[in-house]
Design a protein around this motif. Sequence first.
Motif, mmCIF file in Angstrom:
data_model
loop_
_atom_site.group_PDB
_atom_site.id
_atom_site.type_symbol
_atom_site.label_atom_id
_atom_site.label_comp_id
_atom_site.label_asym_id
_atom_site.label_seq_id
_atom_site.Cartn_x
_atom_site.Cartn_y
_atom_site.Cartn_z
ATOM 1 N N SER A 99 9.024 0.509 11.064
ATOM 2 C CA SER A 99 8.795 -0.876 10.348
ATOM 3 C C SER A 99 10.254 -1.299 9.258
ATOM 4 O O SER A 99 10.670 -0.228 8.034
ATOM 5 N N HIS A 100 11.367 -2.243 8.797
ATOM 6 C CA HIS A 100 11.888 -2.706 7.883
ATOM 7 C C HIS A 100 11.049 -2.743 6.799
ATOM 8 O O HIS A 100 11.624 -2.491 6.884
ATOM 9 N N ALA A 101 10.617 -3.253 6.581
ATOM 10 C CA ALA A 101 9.645 -4.256 5.605
ATOM 11 C C ALA A 101 8.757 -2.682 4.819
ATOM 12 O O ALA A 101 8.930 -2.536 3.636
ATOM 13 N N LEU A 102 8.526 -1.449 5.527
ATOM 14 C CA LEU A 102 8.069 -0.301 4.477
ATOM 15 C C LEU A 102 9.333 0.478 3.686
ATOM 16 O O LEU A 102 8.725 0.042 3.148
ATOM 17 N N VAL A 103 10.679 0.645 4.700
ATOM 18 C CA VAL A 103 11.790 1.145 4.189
ATOM 19 C C VAL A 103 11.830 0.737 3.414
ATOM 20 O O VAL A 103 12.607 1.315 2.317
ATOM 21 N N ARG A 104 11.606 -0.821 3.291
ATOM 22 C CA ARG A 104 12.861 -1.627 2.096
ATOM 23 C C ARG A 104 11.528 -1.295 0.828
ATOM 24 O O ARG A 104 12.337 -1.910 -0.650
ATOM 25 N N GLU A 105 10.551 -2.419 1.234
ATOM 26 C CA GLU A 105 9.363 -1.826 -0.249
ATOM 27 C C GLU A 105 9.569 -0.337 -0.741
ATOM 28 O O GLU A 105 9.714 0.249 -1.883
ATOM 29 N N LEU A 106 10.019 1.272 0.381
ATOM 30 C CA LEU A 106 9.945 2.293 -0.305
ATOM 31 C C LEU A 106 11.361 2.013 -1.048
ATOM 32 O O LEU A 106 10.919 3.133 -2.265
ATOM 33 N N ALA A 107 12.366 1.138 -0.651
ATOM 34 C CA ALA A 107 13.363 1.750 -1.450
ATOM 35 C C ALA A 107 13.605 0.939 -2.879
ATOM 36 O O ALA A 107 13.757 1.817 -4.289
ATOM 37 N N ALA A 108 12.488 0.179 -2.831
ATOM 38 C CA ALA A 108 12.321 -0.042 -3.898
ATOM 39 C C ALA A 108 11.005 0.388 -5.361
ATOM 40 O O ALA A 108 11.392 0.070 -6.108
ATOM 41 N N ARG A 158 0.900 -0.842 0.489
ATOM 42 C CA ARG A 158 0.350 0.159 0.001
ATOM 43 C C ARG A 158 1.284 1.655 -0.533
ATOM 44 O O ARG A 158 0.617 2.429 -0.647
ATOM 45 N N LEU A 159 2.586 1.153 0.855
ATOM 46 C CA LEU A 159 2.923 2.532 1.192
ATOM 47 C C LEU A 159 3.765 2.666 -0.563
ATOM 48 O O LEU A 159 3.193 4.144 -0.988
ATOM 49 N N ALA A 160 4.121 1.931 -1.752
ATOM 50 C CA ALA A 160 3.942 2.067 -3.289
ATOM 51 C C ALA A 160 2.734 2.732 -3.623
ATOM 52 O O ALA A 160 3.345 3.229 -4.506
ATOM 53 N N HIS A 161 1.633 2.048 -3.340
ATOM 54 C CA HIS A 161 0.302 2.739 -4.289
ATOM 55 C C HIS A 161 0.030 3.958 -3.510
ATOM 56 O O HIS A 161 0.071 5.292 -4.770
ATOM 57 N N ASN A 162 0.399 4.670 -2.363
ATOM 58 C CA ASN A 162 0.578 6.207 -1.844
ATOM 59 C C ASN A 162 1.525 6.802 -3.067
ATOM 60 O O ASN A 162 0.861 8.102 -2.819
ATOM 61 N N VAL A 163 2.768 6.635 -2.973
ATOM 62 C CA VAL A 163 3.924 7.031 -3.504
ATOM 63 C C VAL A 163 3.142 7.639 -4.861
ATOM 64 O O VAL A 163 3.835 8.761 -5.609
ATOM 65 N N ARG A 164 2.751 6.245 -5.495
ATOM 66 C CA ARG A 164 2.196 6.500 -6.653
ATOM 67 C C ARG A 164 1.618 7.795 -6.702
ATOM 68 O O ARG A 164 1.590 8.646 -8.130
ATOM 69 N N GLN A 165 0.125 7.580 -6.024
ATOM 70 C CA GLN A 165 -0.685 9.058 -5.525
ATOM 71 C C GLN A 165 0.082 10.408 -5.634
ATOM 72 O O GLN A 165 0.158 11.260 -6.566
ATOM 73 N N PHE A 166 1.120 10.500 -4.485
ATOM 74 C CA PHE A 166 1.845 11.951 -4.751
ATOM 75 C C PHE A 166 2.466 12.677 -5.966
ATOM 76 O O PHE A 166 2.511 12.999 -6.730
ATOM 77 N N ARG A 167 3.450 11.389 -7.027
ATOM 78 C CA ARG A 167 3.645 11.839 -7.530
ATOM 79 C C ARG A 167 3.039 11.300 -9.174
ATOM 80 O O ARG A 167 3.559 12.591 -10.060
ATOM 81 N N ASP A 168 2.120 11.134 -9.487
ATOM 82 C CA ASP A 168 0.586 12.120 -10.186
ATOM 83 C C ASP A 168 0.636 13.414 -9.953
ATOM 84 O O ASP A 168 0.357 14.269 -11.233
ATOM 85 N N VAL A 169 0.907 13.364 -8.576
ATOM 86 C CA VAL A 169 0.348 15.176 -8.093
ATOM 87 C C VAL A 169 1.716 16.030 -9.457
ATOM 88 O O VAL A 169 1.856 16.696 -9.788
ATOM 89 N N TYR A 170 2.870 15.270 -9.483
ATOM 90 C CA TYR A 170 3.579 16.206 -9.436
ATOM 91 C C TYR A 170 3.845 16.197 -10.845
ATOM 92 O O TYR A 170 4.055 16.695 -11.639
#
Length: 483
Positions: A71-80, A41-53
């Motif tokens: 969380s490790h999982a959230l930060v690692r997924e964000l790195a991806a 879901r974090l990856a999905h939210n990043v896409r929403q911010f990118r869409d605004v850019y």
Amino acid sequence: MASSLQPRVDGDLRSLLDDVGLLHQAVDALGSPVNVVLPGRLAHNVRQFRDVYRDHHLSGEIYFAHKANRSHALVRELAATGAGIDVASLGELQHALGAGFGPERVMATGPKSREYLWLAARSAAIVNVDSLAELDALAAIVTAHDLPRVRVMARLSGFTSTGTNVMSRVSRFGIPAGGTAALWDALDRHRSRLDFLGVAYHLDTVGLPEKAAALEGCLQVLDEAVRRGLRPRAVDIGGGFGVSYLAEERQWEAWSTELTGAVLGRRPPVTWNGHGYGLRNEAGTIRGALSVYPAHRALAGAAYLDRLLRTESTAHRRALGTLVLDHLYDLYTEPGRALLDQCGATLLRVEQVHDEGRGDTLVRVAGNSSDIGVDQHGVQMDPLLISHGEPGPEGPAGVYLTGNLCLEADLITRRKVLLPRLPRPGDLLVFANTAGYLMDFSAGHALMQPSARTIAAFRSGGGWRWCLDERYWPVTGREESNG
Ligand SMILES: Cc1ncc(COP(=O)(O)O)c(C=O)c1O
């Protein structure tokens, strides 16, 4: 009975919380409380911010404010995802580097020790300085350790706006926006050691006019920098885009009205001991200010960023986003809470349900107020009730949730929560949408009580699976195909 405050739960979080077997299994295996995070879901939210850019034709970077969750999982997924990360301590910087962030995607903010400054400079992260003293300390470290030139942003505060009477609140962070002469002198002195990228702000408010005034103030300061012969490339507008926690605005309005009525003594209390959340009764008149998070927000997250960029500058009569674009500045944002919207939940097992004849039902859970920061962060919402076995008879129950510390103050929330029926020991209470600050920001080990384990949930083979947070990497549960 007071109004319920039903949480907003959608998408993957809804689907996961419907998997009742998985939730009970996790608590059985790991004990209560358990935090669940949803990296996807974090990856999905990043896409929403990118869409605004993209809609505003802006380049730049989204730096997730790590402080909102450990969380490790959230930060690692964000790195991806390719997004950046805003770290606010030596530990967070080490964590980000170890999770796969290259230094070009790391922004170091917050109060900085010498060790933190050294590692940020050594690893070539951007350093977002809070004060002139910090700028000097950084330059001294670069010289003493023969480090490469460091990219810096200068955080400003104390903006006033032209044309309106909006003023930003006093902050202990940042260089005064009205007194930048000393900043230009310092940047001149340290020119060979520090590469000035631009200016930044972060305002801890939901108020759009205040943020618009700060962005406009930053653009004016950047003009000044250009006149001083500097070549700024970016403006950083911090975080604070917010989350809407509740499903229905009318419930929020009804509860706020009920709280006022209760403080005035015109209706039965809706909080423990008549707590007023900042409101008080002075001879029949309400005084003070409600100090809770606005739990229902019509405008939050990426939509809030969009609205801010569409807001007209008072001086130029043009949208702020257009002004950023005209100057060819990169836009940096540091969203924490907003990027974690719908990214997790906290599960608490019910230990005891009792009513000592005082008229209040107390539900004691295996967990405490440092495990779940709803009250500390002023977020009001009801938990979901997930029964163990056959549910008891339906019928709304207003109850107080107490924790596992022998402290009078250890209530999960001082608000009387509304459940669809009276819980029983073994049932689960699930606070939804806790990934931003509410999950582990202040978790501790008071009374040697265990603090929550965190698990990462991911989709696999049409269902949900989970693993311990520390075992999750972006390849977990995914098979790479050869072609
Ligand atoms: C400098 C800075 N940037 C970003 C954030 C993230 O704010 P939010 O989680 O409200 O988006 C914070 C929060 O305290 C902060 O201090």
